[in-house]
Design a protein around this motif. Structure first.
Motif, short mmCIF file in Angstrom:
data_model
loop_
_atom_site.label_atom_id
_atom_site.label_comp_id
_atom_site.label_asym_id
_atom_site.label_seq_id
_atom_site.Cartn_x
_atom_site.Cartn_y
_atom_site.Cartn_z
N THR A 193 64.73 35.47 67.75
CA THR A 193 65.35 34.16 67.55
C THR A 193 64.31 33.11 67.22
OG1 THR A 193 67.12 34.75 69.10
CG2 THR A 193 66.79 32.41 68.64
N GLY A 194 63.16 33.17 67.91
CA GLY A 194 62.09 32.23 67.61
C GLY A 194 61.59 32.36 66.19
N ASP A 195 61.43 33.61 65.72
CA ASP A 195 60.99 33.82 64.34
C ASP A 195 61.99 33.24 63.34
OD1 ASP A 195 58.78 35.10 65.30
OD2 ASP A 195 59.55 37.13 64.97
N THR A 196 63.27 33.42 63.63
CA THR A 196 64.29 32.87 62.72
C THR A 196 64.27 31.35 62.72
OG1 THR A 196 65.68 34.81 63.16
CG2 THR A 196 66.75 32.90 62.17
N TRP A 197 64.12 30.76 63.91
CA TRP A 197 64.02 29.31 64.01
C TRP A 197 62.85 28.80 63.17
CZ3 TRP A 197 66.76 25.32 64.98
CH2 TRP A 197 67.77 25.31 65.95
N LEU A 198 61.72 29.48 63.23
CA LEU A 198 60.55 29.02 62.49
C LEU A 198 60.79 29.05 60.99
CD1 LEU A 198 57.65 30.67 64.52
CD2 LEU A 198 58.63 28.39 64.74
N LEU B 85 64.42 28.82 73.63
CA LEU B 85 65.69 28.38 73.06
C LEU B 85 65.66 26.90 72.69
CD1 LEU B 85 68.72 28.92 72.44
CD2 LEU B 85 69.19 28.32 74.82
N LEU B 86 65.08 26.06 73.56
CA LEU B 86 65.12 24.62 73.34
C LEU B 86 63.96 24.11 72.49
CD1 LEU B 86 66.12 23.38 76.91
CD2 LEU B 86 67.60 23.77 74.94
N GLY B 87 62.80 24.77 72.57
CA GLY B 87 61.63 24.28 71.87
C GLY B 87 61.80 24.12 70.37
N PRO B 88 62.32 25.14 69.66
CA PRO B 88 62.47 25.00 68.21
C PRO B 88 63.37 23.85 67.79
CG PRO B 88 62.58 27.30 68.83
CD PRO B 88 62.60 26.52 70.10
N ALA B 89 64.26 23.40 68.66
CA ALA B 89 65.07 22.23 68.32
C ALA B 89 64.20 20.99 68.18
CB ALA B 89 66.15 22.02 69.38
N ILE B 90 63.12 20.90 68.98
CA ILE B 90 62.19 19.77 68.85
C ILE B 90 61.40 19.89 67.54
CG2 ILE B 90 60.42 18.43 70.05
CD1 ILE B 90 63.02 18.74 71.58
N TYR B 91 61.13 21.13 67.11
CA TYR B 91 60.46 21.31 65.83
C TYR B 91 61.23 20.65 64.69
CZ TYR B 91 57.76 25.09 68.09
OH TYR B 91 56.96 25.81 68.91
N GLY C 138 57.40 25.66 51.66
CA GLY C 138 58.61 26.13 52.32
C GLY C 138 58.42 27.43 53.05
N ILE C 139 57.18 27.73 53.44
CA ILE C 139 56.87 29.00 54.11
C ILE C 139 56.28 28.77 55.51
CG2 ILE C 139 55.52 31.12 53.97
CD1 ILE C 139 55.52 30.81 50.94
N THR C 140 55.35 27.83 55.60
CA THR C 140 54.65 27.61 56.87
C THR C 140 55.58 27.02 57.93
OG1 THR C 140 52.64 27.13 55.61
CG2 THR C 140 52.67 26.51 57.94
N PRO C 141 55.70 27.64 59.11
CA PRO C 141 56.58 27.10 60.16
C PRO C 141 56.08 25.75 60.67
CG PRO C 141 55.98 29.38 60.60
CD PRO C 141 55.10 28.92 59.50
N ARG C 142 57.01 24.88 60.97
CA ARG C 142 56.69 23.57 61.57
C ARG C 142 56.79 23.71 63.08
NH1 ARG C 142 56.68 24.07 56.10
NH2 ARG C 142 57.49 22.25 55.00
N ASN C 143 55.84 24.40 63.67
CA ASN C 143 55.98 24.85 65.06
C ASN C 143 54.90 24.33 66.00
OD1 ASN C 143 53.96 26.34 63.85
ND2 ASN C 143 54.42 28.21 64.95
#
Length: 497
Positions: free
Chosen positions: A159-164, A250-256, A298-303
């Motif tokens: 899920t984290g990978d998909t979020w990124l 679960l919540l962290g990527p929402a802040i991203y 459009g590739i590098t995650p904003r993480n």
């Protein structure tokens, strides 16, 4: 004269009558499962809309194809095995290894991608099938909980990978210039640690790459330590590391999505390629100018904001405090190593780390209170952590130039507010731990088992516990065996599932 036989209320597999308080728990677990499944399906649909597979597809394909991370799958298997006996664990490990050997030979013959871990996933799914088809009542629930725990560890990673990937597709600009300016108030720690690692490579970088990359495996090991009694007590503890670990993911990527940042090695280093503002990291400090959003690929995650690696390492450190001395040292080593790696590899700014610490302690407090009950101190700490976290993000976004111009003021202030959250957490956690250790009121007719004794096998039924307690009270014995005049009789206490 024949009489109608007395109807006996249905009993579960432990021989006890179903407790009325179990029904709300079943409903709660069912609702949580439905919400989780709905979230994964929604994420899968969004990912498909952007042209790549989501977490459900990625995890499903690892049943047959080469897994992305074999250690992660075996970590999930280890978490599932906490509900099994030692004999069952040995069988499970043997089956997993056998399946992996078969897959290895087939892939070698076909010249396919080589990796391991399929056997672990097969066994985890097999435990779920066993629970659904061969167990009933509490034992079925326990096996399904173990399966869910193992699968959630892997699903959380997917899920984290998909979020990124979603952050890289939906956020065309990044706010690195703002965070880099604010980081001047902290003396630009990423540039300092980056130069230190360059000077000590390859020894330091080799060790830190392992520490940084295998954080989920380290969390699984600490989780196993906390869950080591589940097979004996036949119940999970109310709160453990994996709960907080998954909630952070679960919540962290929402802040991203709110505060997209890619990190200094991408925004100011060679890894950013043509999208980097300049090749400055880690040798040259970025200039303090009026910050602007930076267009990025459009590739590098904003993480980066907050640093979830920092948040997970802090959680691991906190939960290792109740372990053995070796566990405490390991938790400290992983925390220090993770903080050094996140800065030295250029993945994060110092400001990200402070936000990650506050983020982790706030979620940990909320999860602990949800398990043990909310009190005034817990509510205050969650409110404080949320306020400080919001203030950090707001200051990074709207006051970065002022922070860079006055490091003597804003640097200590950032450390002070973060330290205030840490201090409040330590006090609250210590008070909560003392309340948990307080002796519970005795049940009439039943003598509680000594704290120092561990049961040799799962607890017996409630009826048997009451009988044993009554017999012990009648004999007036004070020994830890709870003898009732018959050789080998022992105390039994009701389960707290």
């Amino acid at each position: 004269m024949m009489t109608e036989p007395t109807r006996i209320p249905p009993r579960d597999d432990r021989g006890t009558q179903p407790a009325p308080w179990r029904r709300p728990r079943v409903v709660l677990w069912t609702a949580a499962g439905v919400v989780t499944l709905g979230f994964l399906v929604a994420l899968e649909i969004v990912a498909r809309g952007y042209g790549f597979s989501g977490p459900i597809t990625e995890q499903s394909r690892e049943v047959i194809f080469a897994p992305e991370s074999g250690p992660l799958l075996y970590g999930g298997l280890a978490l599932t095995m906490v509900v099994l006996t030692w004999r069952q664990r040995l069988i499970a490990l043997g089956v997993a290894a056998g399946v992996d050997i078969v897959f290895f030979l087939v892939r070698w013959a076909l010249d396919a991608d080589m990796n391991f871990g399929n056997g672990a996933l097969w066994v985890v799914l097999g435990v779920a099938v066993l629970g659904l088809t061969r167990r009933t009542g509490h034992e079925r629930t326990l096996l399904l909980k173990g399966t869910g725990l193992g699968l959630l560890l892997v699903a959380g990673h997917k899920t984290g990978d998909t979020w990124l990937l979603i952050t890289s597709k939906t956020r065309a600009t990044v706010l690195d210039a703002y965070v880099a300016a604010a980081d001047h108030a902290l003396a630009d720690p990423s540039w300092l640690v980056g130069r230190f690692l360059n000077a000590t490579a390859p020894v330091s970088t080799g060790i830190l790459h392992v520490v940084y990359g295998q954080l989920p495996l380290a969390a699984a090991l600490v989780g196993l330590y906390q869950l080591r009694r589940v097979a004996v007590e036949r119940r999970f503890p109310a709160h453990h590391l994996v709960r907080t670990f998954l909630m952070i993911g679960l919540l962290g990527p929402a802040i991203y999505m709110i505060f997209p940042v890619v990190g200094p090695v991408f925004a100011y280093g060679t890894d950013g390629g043509a999208w980097a503002t300049a090749n400055l990291w880690p040798d040259t400090l970025p200039p303090v100018t009026d910050p602007r959003p930076i267009p990025f690929d459009g590739i590098t995650p904003r993480n980066c904001m907050p640093s979830l690696h920092t948040a997970w390492a802090v959680t691991l450190f906190v939960h290792s405090r109740d372990g053995s001395r070796a566990m405490r040292w390991a938790g400290t080593f992983w925390l220090v190593g993770t903080l050094t790696a996140t800065l030295g590899f250029g993945y994060h700014y110092g400001a990200d780390l402070l936000a990650g610490v506050v983020f982790a302690l706030t979620i940990e407090t909320a999860m602990r209170c949800s398990a043990h009950g909310w009190d005034r101190a817990g509510v205050r700490l969650v409110a404080l952590g949320t306020t400080v976290f919001g203030a950090l993000l707001a200051s990074y976004r709207w006051l970065p130039t002022e922070m860079a111009a006055r490091p003597w003021l804003f640097g200590p202030l950032l450390l002070l507010v973060t330290g205030a959250v840490i201090y409040a957490y330590v006090r609250t956690a210590r008070a909560a731990r003392e309340r948990v250790r307080e002796p519970k009121p005795e049940v009439p007719g039943q003598r509680p088992a000594p704290e120092a004794e561990e049961p040799a096998e799962p607890a017996e039924t409630t009826d048997a516990a009451g009988a044993a307690g009554a017999a012990t009270a009648g004999t007036g014995t004070t020994t830890g065996t709870g003898t009732t005049g018959e050789s080998g009789a022992t105390d039994a206490k009701p389960e707290l599932v």
